[in-house]
Enzyme design. Sequence first.
Site, short mmCIF file in Angstrom:
data_model
loop_
_atom_site.label_atom_id
_atom_site.label_comp_id
_atom_site.label_asym_id
_atom_site.label_seq_id
_atom_site.Cartn_x
_atom_site.Cartn_y
_atom_site.Cartn_z
N ASP A 1 0.86 -1.17 0.00
CA ASP A 1 0.00 0.00 0.00
C ASP A 1 0.90 1.23 0.00
O ASP A 1 2.09 1.16 0.33
CB ASP A 1 -0.91 -0.02 1.22
CG ASP A 1 -2.13 0.87 1.05
OD1 ASP A 1 -2.15 1.70 0.11
OD2 ASP A 1 -3.08 0.75 1.85
N TRP A 2 0.34 2.36 -0.38
CA TRP A 2 1.14 3.57 -0.52
C TRP A 2 1.62 4.02 0.86
O TRP A 2 0.82 4.23 1.76
CB TRP A 2 0.30 4.64 -1.22
CG TRP A 2 0.35 4.57 -2.72
CD1 TRP A 2 0.62 5.61 -3.56
CD2 TRP A 2 0.14 3.43 -3.58
NE1 TRP A 2 0.60 5.18 -4.87
CE2 TRP A 2 0.31 3.86 -4.91
CE3 TRP A 2 -0.15 2.09 -3.35
CZ2 TRP A 2 0.20 2.99 -6.00
CZ3 TRP A 2 -0.28 1.22 -4.43
CH2 TRP A 2 -0.11 1.67 -5.74
#
Length: 882
Positions: free
Chosen positions: A316-317
Amino acid sequence: MAPLKPTVLGGAVVLLSALAGANESGVPTFSHHSPPAYPAPIGHGNGLPGWSEAYSKAQAIVAQMTLAEKVNLTTGTGWQSEGCVGNTGSIPRLGLRGLCLQDSPLGIRLGLYSSAFPAGVTIASTWDEGLAYRRGFAMGMEHRGKGVDIQLGPVSGPLGLFPEGGRNWEGAGSDPHLSGNGLAAAVRGIQDAGVIACAKHYIANEQEHFRLPGENPIEIKESISSNVDDRTMHEVYAWPFADAVRAGVGAIMCSIEILTIRYGRYPMRCKQTAILPVHKAADKDKINNSYGCQNSELLNGILKNELGFQGFVLSDWQAQHGGVATALAGLDMTMPGDQKFLTHTSYWGGNLTVAVLNGSVPTWRLDDMATRIMASFYKVGRDKTQVDVNLNSWTKDVYGYQNFYAKENYRIVNGNVDVRGTHGQLIREIAAKGTVILKNKGSLPLGKPRQIAVFGSDATDNPRGPNSCDDRGCSDGTVAMGWGSGTANFPYLISPLTALQNRAYQDNSVIQWVVDDYATEHMDATARQADTCLVFVKADAGEGYLTVDGNNGDRNNLTLWANGEHVIKTVAGNCSNTIVTVHAPGPVLMEEWIDHPNVTAVLFAGLPGQESGNSIVDVLYGHVEPGRLPFTIAKSAEDYGVKLMYKPDNSYAPQQDFTSGLMIDYRHFDKQNIKPRFEFGFGLSYSNWTYKSITVRKTSAGPYTPFSGRTPAANSKNVTETPSDLLFPPGFHQVPGYIYPYLSSTTQYGLTGNGTNGPAEGYNPTGTPIRPAGGAPGGNPQLYDVLWQVNVTVANSGSRNGEEIVQLYVSQGEQDDPVRVLRGFRRVSVDAGGWTSVIFDITRRDVARWDVASQDWLVTAAKKKVYVGRSSRDLPLVADLD
C-alpha cells in the site's frame, strides 16, 4: 530481521499481554506478535492452468535482465513522478515500458471519460456472482483503455468488523463467503479484460483511525496493530483472499497497519494493532509487532506457502517501513517508491541494488520478485492488450508534464479516450438490484401517484458539482460513493430528484420538493399536499486522510447525517405514505423512525454510482427486483459487540485485539441471541416465495490428506555486475524526484567488489516445505472436494415474475463455532406460479475448521446441518449432513 519467536508450551503458543513494558530507551514492547516464516517461497506456476505458460515467459525475460533492470521493475518511481498514482521503472532495452498502477475498486480514480460504478457494498447487496463478474470486466476494460496495467481492486479488507469502519463500502459484505465470492468474480472479470487485478487490503485492515501516524487527530508514533487469533485469521479474514488466489489474482496489496497473528487455542482475546517497523532496530528495541508489508508469516507463510499465491505482493502507498526486511518477508513491489510522499528517498531503488551486491538480499529473491511480476503480466495478456498510458492523475488539462513533480517532458498527458461504452446500463442494473427493500406496507411498487413530494438534500445535486470535492471528500447533495482513494470521477450523476422529475413528467404526476434539510415549515406544508412522500437521507464514510463533517474516515456513530432523523419524522408527521430511501456506506440506526405508522416503506440503496436516481426509480416503480443486506442492521450500536478505537490505548502503537473472533456481524447476533432490526441476508421481494423441499446427496469424495512437498529450489548465484557497472551511466539525465536503481558512487557503500550472495535467513537450497494446508492456489486441493450436493425446490407463489436470492447456511456443530455460517447463495429468476430447482455443492472447506495444533483444516465428528432460506434467520428448509 525476523520477529521474535513465540513461547511454546505443550504444543500451544502462549501470548502475554499486548503491552509488556518498555526497553531502556523508553520504547514500549509488545508481546503480541507473529512467528517468523522464512524464506520467501519461489513462484513457479508448475502445472497450474493460466500460470504455467506465464511463468515460462517470465523466467525467459527475467533471465535477460540486469540487476538494475530487475530493481527498476520492483521499485516505484516516486509519488507524482509520472501520470499514474503508481509507476514502476521501464526496461526499454527489452521493450518494457514502466507499469501503470491506478485506483480504484469502483472505477478509474481521477479519470476523465470513464465511469463511476456502484461501490462494493452495492454489488454485494445484489448477491449476484454474474453481475459481480460483469462489473469487474467492465471496469477492467476501462482501465485497459486508459493504459492501466494494474487495477488497485477489488477489496475484501476491511471485511466490516466495525459497522462504523470508514472503508467498509469498498468491500463485498461482512461475511467471508459472500466477500470471497464477490472478490473472486471481480478478479476473473478484471483479468479477463486483460488487466492485472490487485486484491486488497491484506489483511484485517478494519479501521481508519491510527492506520498511519500523522493522519489522526491524536498523534501516535506507529500505526495501529490488529491482533488476530490464528483460527479467526484463517476462517474469517484470509478466507476471501484464498478465493481470490484460487481465481488466479495477479497481485495482492499488503496493508499499512501492523498485524499480529496470535497462535493458541480459540477463542483468544486480542487487539487490532499496526505492524511496527523492523527497520527501527526491532530486536534491540523488542518491538515485535510487524507491519503488514514485512510480516513474514502473513506474506511468506500464509499467502505464498499455504495459499499457493503465484502473483506478486505490492505495498500500500507508504506502507513499506524497511528495505531488506520487507524483501525477505515477501514483498515484491514497493509503491509509490519513496518512503513518504515526495521525500525522493526509497528503501529500495539504489538501496536494493546495494543490498543484493552485499548479499543482504539474495539474488534469487530479487529474481523471484521480478519473475512474479512478469508472470502476472503475461498471465492476463498485457503483452497483447497494453496501450500507451493516456491518463494523468495530477491534471485535467490535455497538455501537461509527463513528470509532474519535476515539471519535465511537456506533452499530451490526457488523451481523453472515452472508455465508458454502454457501461451506464450495467451500472443502473447493478445499483437497482443492489437496493434492498427493508419495509413495505403495500405502498411499493408505485403506480402513477397524482402528486409526489421529495425531501432531503440526499435527493439532489451538490450545487458545486459532483466532483467538486477532491476524492469525494464532502457529503453535499446525494451520496453515491464514499470518499478517499477508492473513488472515481463522475462523468455525470443522476440525482434521485432529477430521475423522479423525469418519471413524473412521463406519468403526468405533480412533483414538488424541499431539499433544505432544516426547512421544517416548508416540509410540513409540502408533505400535507402529497399522495406520496419520498424522503432521501444519508450517511457517509471514507479514508482517513480526509475528514468530513468531523468524521476522520471512520464514522463517529451510526446515525444519519444532515438532520436525517428529523427530516423523516417531520415528513411522516404530515404524510400518511412516507417512503424512506437511505444512501449509506453501511448500517444506520433506524429505531427513531422505522416503526412510525406513516413510514410505509424503507429502502437501503447503498452507494449506487453515477446512475443513482435512475436505479432508485427502477426499484420504486417495480421495474427491477431488489437485493438483500450484506450486513446486519442492529437496533443499537452496542448490539454489534465491537468497539472501533477512537482513542489510542497507548501513544506509541495502539493495540486493538479482535476479541470477537469468529463472531463477526450476524454470527455474533446469532450466538448471543440478539434480535436485530434487520438480519444479514434480509430483503423483501415484490413477489412471494415458497421453499418446498430439500434433499442431500453424499458424494464419493475420498479422505483428506495433508499436503507434502516442497517449492522449487532457489537458484543461488553471485551477482555478475560490479558496483562500478551499476553507477549512473555517463551523461544520464536524472529527472528530479525520480527514483532510480543506480548507485551514485561505490565508496559511500563500502563496495569494492561484486559481492557474494550471502545466506538469506532460513534459506534452504532444496526449496521450502509446503504446509499441510497448501499445495495449490487457494490451499490444499482436497479442501475443494465436493462432499455433499444439496437440492432445494423454490416456488414463486406470487402474482408477478420475480427474482429470489436463495441462501444456504451450514451448522458445524461444535460448541465454540458460530450457530450457522453462509456457505452458498444463488439469485434465480422464476415466473409467477413457477418453480425452480437450485443445486448447491458443499465442499470440505465449507464444513472444516482451522485446527491450531496441527496447523491444518479439520472436519470434526460433530453433527452438521444445512439450512436454506431467504436470510440468516428465515431458513425453512433443514437437513442433516451425514
